[in-house]
Design a protein around this motif. Structure first.
Motif, PDB file in Angstrom:
ATOM      1  N   ILE A   1      17.911  -4.861  -7.898  1.00 48.99           N
ATOM      2  CA  ILE A   1      18.799  -5.847  -7.291  1.00 48.99           C
ATOM      3  C   ILE A   1      18.172  -6.359  -5.992  1.00 48.99           C
ATOM      4  O   ILE A   1      17.560  -5.597  -5.253  1.00 48.99           O
ATOM      5  N   PRO A   2      18.318  -7.670  -5.712  1.00 45.85           N
ATOM      6  CA  PRO A   2      17.722  -8.208  -4.484  1.00 45.85           C
ATOM      7  C   PRO A   2      18.495  -7.753  -3.251  1.00 45.85           C
ATOM      8  O   PRO A   2      19.726  -7.752  -3.242  1.00 45.85           O
ATOM      9  N   TRP A   3      17.762  -7.350  -2.226  1.00 43.56           N
ATOM     10  CA  TRP A   3      18.358  -6.943  -0.966  1.00 43.56           C
ATOM     11  C   TRP A   3      17.947  -7.950   0.109  1.00 43.56           C
ATOM     12  O   TRP A   3      16.762  -8.055   0.423  1.00 43.56           O
ATOM     13  N   PRO A   4      18.896  -8.672   0.678  1.00 40.67           N
ATOM     14  CA  PRO A   4      18.553  -9.549   1.791  1.00 40.67           C
ATOM     15  C   PRO A   4      17.869  -8.752   2.904  1.00 40.67           C
ATOM     16  O   PRO A   4      18.294  -7.636   3.237  1.00 40.67           O
ATOM     17  N   PHE A   5      16.797  -9.289   3.430  1.00 35.33           N
ATOM     18  CA  PHE A   5      16.010  -8.708   4.516  1.00 35.33           C
ATOM     19  C   PHE A   5      15.145  -7.527   4.071  1.00 35.33           C
ATOM     20  O   PHE A   5      14.541  -6.862   4.893  1.00 35.33           O
ATOM     21  N   LEU A   6      15.095  -7.301   2.760  1.00 36.16           N
ATOM     22  CA  LEU A   6      14.193  -6.277   2.214  1.00 36.16           C
ATOM     23  C   LEU A   6      13.339  -6.873   1.081  1.00 36.16           C
ATOM     24  O   LEU A   6      12.979  -6.181   0.136  1.00 36.16           O
TER      25      LEU A   6
ATOM     26  N   ILE B   1      10.232  -7.763   0.798  1.00 36.48           N
ATOM     27  CA  ILE B   1       8.912  -7.181   0.531  1.00 36.48           C
ATOM     28  C   ILE B   1       9.074  -5.803  -0.108  1.00 36.48           C
ATOM     29  O   ILE B   1       8.312  -5.425  -1.006  1.00 36.48           O
ATOM     30  N   TYR B   2      10.074  -5.077   0.320  1.00 38.50           N
ATOM     31  CA  TYR B   2      10.373  -3.785  -0.317  1.00 38.50           C
ATOM     32  C   TYR B   2      10.810  -4.014  -1.767  1.00 38.50           C
ATOM     33  O   TYR B   2      10.383  -3.301  -2.671  1.00 38.50           O
ATOM     34  N   ASN B   3      11.662  -5.021  -2.003  1.00 39.44           N
ATOM     35  CA  ASN B   3      12.020  -5.404  -3.375  1.00 39.44           C
ATOM     36  C   ASN B   3      10.767  -5.610  -4.214  1.00 39.44           C
ATOM     37  O   ASN B   3      10.644  -5.108  -5.337  1.00 39.44           O
ATOM     38  N   THR B   4       9.850  -6.373  -3.652  1.00 38.58           N
ATOM     39  CA  THR B   4       8.621  -6.721  -4.355  1.00 38.58           C
ATOM     40  C   THR B   4       7.787  -5.486  -4.657  1.00 38.58           C
ATOM     41  O   THR B   4       7.286  -5.308  -5.778  1.00 38.58           O
ATOM     42  N   SER B   5       7.641  -4.619  -3.669  1.00 37.26           N
ATOM     43  CA  SER B   5       6.766  -3.460  -3.854  1.00 37.26           C
ATOM     44  C   SER B   5       7.361  -2.461  -4.839  1.00 37.26           C
ATOM     45  O   SER B   5       6.634  -1.894  -5.671  1.00 37.26           O
TER      46      SER B   5
ATOM     47  N   SER C   1      11.035   5.177  -7.252  1.00 37.04           N
ATOM     48  CA  SER C   1      11.205   3.742  -7.039  1.00 37.04           C
ATOM     49  C   SER C   1      12.409   3.546  -6.107  1.00 37.04           C
ATOM     50  O   SER C   1      12.584   4.284  -5.147  1.00 37.04           O
ATOM     51  N   SER C   2      13.240   2.572  -6.377  1.00 39.72           N
ATOM     52  CA  SER C   2      14.427   2.283  -5.573  1.00 39.72           C
ATOM     53  C   SER C   2      15.301   1.309  -6.334  1.00 39.72           C
ATOM     54  O   SER C   2      14.806   0.527  -7.159  1.00 39.72           O
TER      55      SER C   2
ATOM     56  N   ARG D   1       0.839  -1.211   0.000  1.00 39.30           N
ATOM     57  CA  ARG D   1       0.000   0.000   0.000  1.00 39.30           C
ATOM     58  C   ARG D   1       0.868   1.254   0.000  1.00 39.30           C
ATOM     59  O   ARG D   1       0.626   2.198  -0.759  1.00 39.30           O
ATOM     60  N   ARG D   2       1.886   1.266   0.845  1.00 36.84           N
ATOM     61  CA  ARG D   2       2.748   2.457   0.936  1.00 36.84           C
ATOM     62  C   ARG D   2       3.474   2.745  -0.363  1.00 36.84           C
ATOM     63  O   ARG D   2       3.720   3.917  -0.705  1.00 36.84           O
ATOM     64  N   ASN D   3       3.822   1.709  -1.093  1.00 33.08           N
ATOM     65  CA  ASN D   3       4.647   1.899  -2.285  1.00 33.08           C
ATOM     66  C   ASN D   3       3.844   1.843  -3.585  1.00 33.08           C
ATOM     67  O   ASN D   3       3.864   2.807  -4.359  1.00 33.08           O
ATOM     68  N   ILE D   4       3.132   0.753  -3.819  1.00 33.67           N
ATOM     69  CA  ILE D   4       2.419   0.606  -5.088  1.00 33.67           C
ATOM     70  C   ILE D   4       1.132   1.422  -5.093  1.00 33.67           C
ATOM     71  O   ILE D   4       0.864   2.169  -6.042  1.00 33.67           O
ATOM     72  N   VAL D   5       0.329   1.299  -4.038  1.00 33.60           N
ATOM     73  CA  VAL D   5      -0.957   2.012  -4.020  1.00 33.60           C
ATOM     74  C   VAL D   5      -0.734   3.519  -4.010  1.00 33.60           C
ATOM     75  O   VAL D   5      -1.459   4.272  -4.675  1.00 33.60           O
TER      76      VAL D   5
END
Length: 283
Positions: A152-157, A159-163, A146-147, A117-121
């Motif tokens: 690039i995949p970030w370990p421990f992020l 869901i943020y990667n996904t959004s 974006s970011s 919601r915070r990122n895509i919505v």
């Protein structure tokens, strides 16, 4: 006097009281846009307004709108208020977003939905709210923040990667659908940027910052003006033939890899919880 490149256009920037939002607003106002910054805290927006005017000059047009950009009705009102300050709403910048760093299996479904919601919505609502006004005025430019986590995949992020990957998918789809209306949709993909928020948090940890810099070929972290320059390009006539793109402004980090920040996560959640998560146990 030569007319400024963005004269006659109104611009709305959500998250405009923060470092990236405020710097983007300042670059747009300097080049003639009538800027409205949106955020939830009036005092933060007033301070940002002062900084924007100091950068953009005394003849700049800057205003603020207090409200939650994740409330569709409030955001529509903000777009209308912004549009009224110039000939047309020509620019909208979606900055609102954020992420939580922790092992993937420690998230629950409600936390995942909130991050989406915070990122895509938030980006979707800016696109949806700005489109009718831009179409009425003959077109415009929408820029989403974006970011490099989208690339690039970030370990421990995860869901943020996904959004943020979702934001870039949205940008491409919206760019294609809205092109007949002469509305361009693009994104800027920042790396780690020092802002008022991050300098009191992550940037106080010298060891972690050293890990970030080690993966950046250009040897430094970012500042808000680095990102604002990209927003200004995508908002202006110089990028008239650019849509559906995401520009990485991240010191070259996408050429290497994300730092592995397990120690940071352990300090936050404790060894026992992290060990459990990394062993695949869902609490």
């Amino acid at each position: 006097m030569e007319e400024k490149a963005l004269a006659g256009q109104a611009a709305l920037i959500t998250g405009g009281g923060g470092g990236i939002g405020g710097a983007s607003a300042a670059w747009l106002a300097r080049d003639g846009a009538a800027v409205t910054i949106m955020g939830r805290t009036a005092s933060t927006l007033v301070g940002a307004e002062e900084r924007i005017r100091a950068f953009a000059g005394p003849d700049s047009t800057v205003a603020h709108f207090v409200g939650d950009a994740l409330d569709p009705a409030v955001l529509r009102d903000a777009c209308a208020a912004a549009a009224a300050r110039a000939d047309r709403l020509g620019i909208a910048v979606s900055v609102v977003g954020g992420g939580t760093m922790k092992p993937l299996v420690m998230f629950d479904d409600a936390e995942v939905l909130e991050e989406l919601r915070r990122n895509i919505v938030s980006a979707f609502l800016v696109i949806r709210s700005a489109t009718p006004l831009m179409a009425k005025g003959g077109g415009g430019s929408i820029v989403c923040i974006s970011s490099d986590a989208a690339k690039i995949p970030w370990p421990f992020l995860s869901i943020y990667n996904t959004s943020k990957s979702g934001v870039e998918g949205l940008v491409r789809g919206a760019a294609l659908e809205l092109s007949p209306l002469k509305i361009r949709v693009n994104a800027v993909r920042p790396g780690l940027v020092e802002t008022d928020t991050t300098k009191d948090g992550l940037f106080k940890n010298e060891a972690v910052i050293a890990q970030f810099i080690a993966e950046k070929p250009l040897g430094r972290t970012g500042v808000p003006d680095d990102i604002a320059a990209g927003v200004r390009y995508l908002a202006g006539p110089e990028s008239a033939w650019v849509t559906g793109q995401s520009i990485g402004i991240e010191g070259g980090n996408e050429l290497t890899r994300a730092p592995y920040l397990e120690n940071l996560v352990r300090r936050r959640f404790g060894d026992a919880a992290v060990d459990e998560a990394l062993a695949g146990s869902v609490g």
